[in-house]
Write a protein that holds these residues in place. Structure first.
Motif: not given
Length: 291
Positions: A71-74, A81-85, A173-181, A183-186
């Motif tokens: 609803k209020n992404p950065p 990107l959420a839809g793509n995921l 690692l691409y899944t764990c780092n780029v997506i999870t950490l 984008w998903g967290l930071f």
């Protein structure tokens, strides 16, 4: 409270996500005593499809998703990107289902047609839009991807050679780092982001920062881990990582919330090392009767 956007857009992506979870549950039930390998393999193939999607979505501008999940992404593009995921996680889960259940090759084509129908439905609903991409590309591409995944799965079960093994780890690692950490967290929690004005396209500029961050951390950590370096060399590499991270921060290439540099950089480095450790451990869990 009734939310028309949820029922017109978001619900369809949630249903896609539920189907993904169901497929993964079925796979893990079937996997029995080699579930850890399956989890690691799913991270790998999801990383591969996301790398391919990065090219289509960012550089080639093939299509756009409208899930209306965030609803209020950065940045507004984060919702795309959420839809793509949701989409690519589903494709990875379906590929995993087909190869773990050892379904006949004609199922590759059936799933291609199913995803083609889903794509057409999303187009008709207005929750997804083609720019130059066409549905037949999905129908043709899915069977090819499933064929590649089947070859990779057989290789994983029989034992992966060193060069390919590092590739499996890298894509996971691409899944764990780029997506999870990252984008998903930071990024979604506004702790860290990347400069959007390095080039004319702000989203690609941001992506370059993400990829640079990923290659730096993943390459360095895999070097430390697999070369079994002595503690003094590990310490030196870690110090260099912090220095590069700090330089990127001071040059406004990496944007970090005020006062959070030490915590964010430390979490990023530790998360990456822990990811390599866990993925390597999971891939080493193939039962003897699978070799």
């Amino acid at each position: 409270m009734y939310d028309p956007i949820f029922w017109s857009n978001t619900i369809w992506y949630i249903l896609l996500g539920i189907s993904t979870i169901i497929e993964l549950v079925v796979v893990l039930i079937k996997a029995k005593n080699y579930r850890r390998v399956i989890i690691a393999f799913y991270l790998t193939i999801t990383g591969i499809v996301l790398v391919f999607e990065t090219i289509l979505l960012f550089f080639l501008k093939a299509y756009v998703y409208y899930p209306m999940i965030l609803k209020n992404p950065p940045r507004p593009f984060d919702d795309v990107l959420a839809g793509n995921l949701f989409s690519q996680s589903s494709v990875g889960a379906s590929a995993l289902l087909v190869v773990v259940l050892n379904l006949k090759s004609y199922w590759f084509i059936i799933f291609g047609l199913i995803y083609g129908l889903i794509e057409e439905l999303f187009l008709r609903l207005g929750i997804y839009r083609h720019n130059w991409y066409e549905t037949w590309m999905t129908v043709m591409g899915i069977p090819l991807f499933f064929w590649v995944v089947k070859k990779m799965y057989i290789k994983a079960m029989q034992g992966i050679g060193p060069v390919f093994y590092y590739g499996y780890i890298f894509f996971a690692l691409y899944t764990c780092n780029v997506i999870t950490l990252v984008w998903g967290l930071f990024m979604l929690f506004r702790l860290q982001d990347f400069n959007t004005s390095l080039i004319s396209d702000p989203e690609v500029s941001r992506l370059y920062g993400v990829l640079g961050h990923f290659f730096l951390l993943s390459g360095s950590v895999m070097l430390i881990y697999f070369l079994r370096l002595k503690w003094i060399w590990k310490t030196l590499v870690l110090i260099v990582l912090y220095i590069i991270y700090y330089i990127g921060y001071k040059l406004n290439i990496i944007l970090i919330r005020e006062g959070w540099f030490v915590l964010v950089s430390t979490i990023a480095i530790c998360w990456t090392y822990l990811s390599v450790l866990i993925i390597d451990n999971f891939y080493s869990g193939i039962p003897d009767d699978k070799h």
